[in-house]
Design a protein around this motif. Structure first.
Motif, PDB file in Angstrom:
ATOM      1  N   ASN A  36      22.428   1.540 -19.620  1.00 52.46           N
ATOM      2  CA  ASN A  36      22.803   3.013 -20.043  1.00 52.46           C
ATOM      3  C   ASN A  36      24.384   2.796 -19.573  1.00 52.46           C
ATOM      4  O   ASN A  36      24.974   2.059 -19.425  1.00 52.46           O
ATOM      5  CB  ASN A  36      21.988   3.915 -19.119  1.00 52.46           C
ATOM      6  CG  ASN A  36      22.062   3.890 -17.777  1.00 52.46           C
ATOM      7  OD1 ASN A  36      22.955   3.127 -17.105  1.00 52.46           O
ATOM      8  ND2 ASN A  36      21.192   4.489 -17.114  1.00 52.46           N
ATOM      9  N   SER A  37      24.986   4.044 -19.159  1.00 52.87           N
ATOM     10  CA  SER A  37      26.639   4.232 -18.907  1.00 52.87           C
ATOM     11  C   SER A  37      26.838   3.687 -17.826  1.00 52.87           C
ATOM     12  O   SER A  37      27.917   3.226 -17.532  1.00 52.87           O
ATOM     13  CB  SER A  37      26.764   5.700 -19.002  1.00 52.87           C
ATOM     14  OG  SER A  37      26.275   6.362 -18.162  1.00 52.87           O
ATOM     15  N   THR A  38      25.903   3.506 -16.808  1.00 55.49           N
ATOM     16  CA  THR A  38      26.243   2.801 -15.471  1.00 55.49           C
ATOM     17  C   THR A  38      25.544   1.438 -15.054  1.00 55.49           C
ATOM     18  O   THR A  38      26.057   0.755 -14.229  1.00 55.49           O
ATOM     19  CB  THR A  38      25.908   3.964 -14.365  1.00 55.49           C
ATOM     20  OG1 THR A  38      24.598   4.400 -14.355  1.00 55.49           O
ATOM     21  CG2 THR A  38      26.786   5.200 -14.563  1.00 55.49           C
ATOM     22  N   MET A  39      24.191   1.431 -15.757  1.00 50.74           N
ATOM     23  CA  MET A  39      23.495   0.124 -15.118  1.00 50.74           C
ATOM     24  C   MET A  39      23.132  -0.551 -16.349  1.00 50.74           C
ATOM     25  O   MET A  39      22.781  -0.131 -17.399  1.00 50.74           O
ATOM     26  CB  MET A  39      22.233   0.863 -14.488  1.00 50.74           C
ATOM     27  CG  MET A  39      22.414   2.126 -13.150  1.00 50.74           C
ATOM     28  SD  MET A  39      23.109   1.412 -11.606  1.00 50.74           S
ATOM     29  CE  MET A  39      21.718   0.908 -10.933  1.00 50.74           C
ATOM     30  N   PRO A  64      17.679  -2.686 -11.861  1.00 49.04           N
ATOM     31  CA  PRO A  64      18.810  -1.963 -12.354  1.00 49.04           C
ATOM     32  C   PRO A  64      20.101  -2.527 -11.648  1.00 49.04           C
ATOM     33  O   PRO A  64      19.799  -2.452 -10.325  1.00 49.04           O
ATOM     34  CB  PRO A  64      18.796  -0.609 -12.284  1.00 49.04           C
ATOM     35  CG  PRO A  64      17.279  -0.271 -12.730  1.00 49.04           C
ATOM     36  CD  PRO A  64      16.506  -1.508 -12.119  1.00 49.04           C
TER      37      PRO A  64
HETATM   38  C1  LIG Z   1      21.147   4.668 -15.838  1.00 44.88           C
HETATM   39  O1  LIG Z   1      19.877   3.856 -15.339  1.00 44.88           O
HETATM   40  C2  LIG Z   1      19.571   3.924 -14.074  1.00 44.88           C
HETATM   41  C3  LIG Z   1      18.592   3.053 -13.441  1.00 44.88           C
HETATM   42  O2  LIG Z   1      17.528   3.103 -14.448  1.00 44.88           O
HETATM   43  C4  LIG Z   1      19.444   5.413 -13.415  1.00 44.88           C
HETATM   44  O3  LIG Z   1      19.081   5.531 -12.126  1.00 44.88           O
HETATM   45  C5  LIG Z   1      20.523   6.145 -13.794  1.00 44.88           C
HETATM   46  O4  LIG Z   1      20.341   7.530 -13.582  1.00 44.88           O
HETATM   47  C6  LIG Z   1      20.825   5.931 -15.268  1.00 44.88           C
HETATM   48  N1  LIG Z   1      22.250   6.838 -15.858  1.00 44.88           N
HETATM   49  C7  LIG Z   1      22.230   7.474 -16.748  1.00 44.88           C
HETATM   50  C8  LIG Z   1      23.652   8.115 -16.782  1.00 44.88           C
HETATM   51  O5  LIG Z   1      21.382   7.534 -17.461  1.00 44.88           O
END
Ligand SMILES: *[C@@H]1O[C@H](CO)[C@@H](O)[C@H](O)[C@H]1NC(C)=O
Ligand SMILES: *[C@@H]1O[C@H](CO)[C@@H](O)[C@H](O)[C@H]1NC(C)=O
Ligand SMILES: *[C@@H]1O[C@H](CO)[C@@H](O)[C@H](O)[C@H]1NC(C)=O
Ligand SMILES: *[C@@H]1O[C@H](CO)[C@@H](O)[C@H](O)[C@H]1NC(C)=O
Ligand SMILES: *[C@@H]1O[C@H](CO)[C@@H](O)[C@H](O)[C@H]1NC(C)=O
Ligand SMILES: *[C@@H]1O[C@H](CO)[C@@H](O)[C@H](O)[C@H]1NC(C)=O
Ligand SMILES: *[C@@H]1O[C@H](CO)[C@@H](O)[C@H](O)[C@H]1NC(C)=O
Ligand SMILES: *[C@@H]1O[C@H](CO)[C@@H](O)[C@H](O)[C@H]1NC(C)=O
Ligand SMILES: *[C@@H]1O[C@H](CO)[C@@H](O)[C@H](O)[C@H]1NC(C)=O
Ligand SMILES: *[C@@H]1O[C@H](CO)[C@@H](O)[C@H](O)[C@H]1NC(C)=O
Ligand SMILES: *[C@@H]1O[C@H](CO)[C@@H](O)[C@H](O)[C@H]1NC(C)=O
Ligand SMILES: *[C@@H]1O[C@H](CO)[C@@H](O)[C@H](O)[C@H]1NC(C)=O
Length: 294
Positions: free
Chosen positions: A99-102, A138
């Motif tokens: 996703n945008s961070t992990m 993640p």
């Molecule tokens: C991205 O994925 C991580 C781990 O699954 C999660 O904790 C996080 O909230 C997600 N971020 C977004 C912006 O969806």
């Protein structure tokens, strides 16, 4: 002759290292940019059928000379795929999601070929079998996951032992990001356990030599070992305190008169004052001592 000898030594060396091997690979996209870097060691223990009633276990390692045909950066599907092929038709694949961070690993698909008699001697020839698990929790984007410790993945008929992992998907700019160490590799911080309050037996007190001086010089010499046994009332409770004066940390002061003298001993915790009085009775005298805790 020399050449022959060194070649022979080399082949012995490679035999010695055959048990556990690291494969180290990069998956590149169509413009030759790296999207996945993976270096790891994996051991497989596979339970396989010999006949309708018997099973055997086989343990083997992924070799270092793997191929990555079929791996891709997900330019079409969106999900990068690391597909590692080795030996006689075996493969180990992991696809990724982000996703945008992990980013994280999604499905680890270990497929083994029971027709391979080096890994599966006497096996019922059943061809390819797949074992699906999850791998890689993640990780922040633009970071490299690093884990030396063993990670054990269990699924039906297969146990995978994975270690010495350096892995990054979605590599940016052909450069590995900062390393993120797995929890298992982090040094264990011992949680301090408060020492059990065991009442320490009080030793015998040590003898100290104390001096009181006045204008005329030393007027009182006292050689004594002192143990204070005090009964105190603290918050309505009677508490008994046993305390030895430590001559090393006790200083002495005092005064001298003709028939009386005082000695004051200051330890770090207590101060005690002694009064000495000479009582003349007939030809003899005796010393009266009284002390008080200050
Ligand atoms: C991205 O994925 C991580 C781990 O699954 C999660 O904790 C996080 O909230 C997600 N971020 C977004 C912006 O969806
Ligand atoms: C990709 O890059 C490598 C060096 O990183 C180079 O050796 C190779 O020729 C390049 N391949 C293509 C198809 O550009
Ligand atoms: C199955 O294999 C085991 C071990 O090789 C052997 O002892 C046994 O006789 C076999 N059973 C059958 C039914 O073939
Ligand atoms: C194979 O390994 C599994 C898991 O360790 C164990 O439960 C099983 O009994 C083993 N089978 C044989 C035939 O050794
Ligand atoms: C991995 O398997 C090999 C056999 O292929 C064995 O010699 C080695 O000890 C195993 N390593 C670990 C860490 O279990
Ligand atoms: C990998 O190396 C082994 C021996 O170390 C060899 O038998 C095998 O053919 C090699 N496989 C590939 C795909 O190069
Ligand atoms: C990863 O692969 C599995 C099985 O091949 C598939 O079901 C899953 O959708 C894939 N994950 C992603 C994010 O594409
Ligand atoms: C696992 O990999 C094998 C071999 O590449 C493939 O045939 C099978 O469809 C894969 N399984 C899943 C669920 O993707
Ligand atoms: C771990 O992997 C690296 C390659 O990434 C290799 O050089 C090193 O020897 C391996 N360490 C062990 C203990 O196997
Ligand atoms: C990629 O690397 C180049 C040169 O190494 C640098 O100029 C550029 O800023 C980098 N871009 C990113 C997004 O890190
Ligand atoms: C990725 O990480 C590297 C190393 O930590 C850093 O130099 C670079 O700026 C990062 N790139 C982005 C786009 O955050
Ligand atoms: C006092 O000091 C001496 C020498 O430094 C030492 O041997 C002795 O144990 C000390 N006595 C006490 C009660 O601490």
């Amino acid at each position: 002759m020399e050449r022959y000898v060194s070649l022979f030594a080399l082949s012995l060396l490679s035999l010695g290292f055959m048990q556990s091997k690291t494969f180290d690979i990069e998956v590149k996209d169509s413009s030759n940019h790296t999207c996945i870097h993976a270096s790891l060691m994996v051991n497989f223990t596979v339970q396989y059928e010999v006949n309708s009633t018997f099973s055997k276990n086989s343990t083997f390692s992924a070799p270092s000379n793997v191929t990555i045909n079929g791996s891709h950066c997900g330019e079409n599907s969106g999900s990068p795929l690391l597909l590692v092929n080795f030996g006689n038709g075996h493969s180990w694949s992991l696809n990724f999601t982000k996703n945008s961070t992990m980013y994280s690993g999604d499905i680890l698909n270990f497929t083994y070929n029971t027709n391979d008699s080096t890994f599966f001697p006497d096996a019922l020839k059943q061809g390819l079998k797949s074992s699906l698990t999850k791998f890689l929790d993640p990780v922040l984007l633009n970071r490299t996951y690093k884990c030396m410790h063993n990670e054990i993945l269990r699924s039906e008929n297969v146990i995978q032992l994975i270690w010495n992992v350096t892995l990054q998907a979605y590599v940016q700019n052909d450069t590995l990001g900062q390393e993120i160490t797995c929890d298992a590799d982090k040094p264990v911080v011992p949680t301090p356990t408060p020492p059990a309050p065991t009442p320490k037996p009080v030793d015998k007190p040590s003898v100290g030599n104390y001096v009181v001086s006045d204008d005329t010089g030393k007027c009182l010499l006292a050689s004594l070992a002192l143990q204070v046994n005090a009964s105190l009332t603290i918050e309505g409770k009677n508490v008994s305190v046993l305390y030895n004066l430590n001559p090393n940390t006790t200083s002495s002061t005092g005064t001298c008169g003709n028939d009386t003298a005082t000695l004051r001993l200051n330890d770090t915790k207590v101060a005690i004052e002694f009064d000495f009085a000479i009582e003349h009775c007939q030809e003899r005298y005796k010393i009266r001592v009284s002390g008080r805790l200050l």
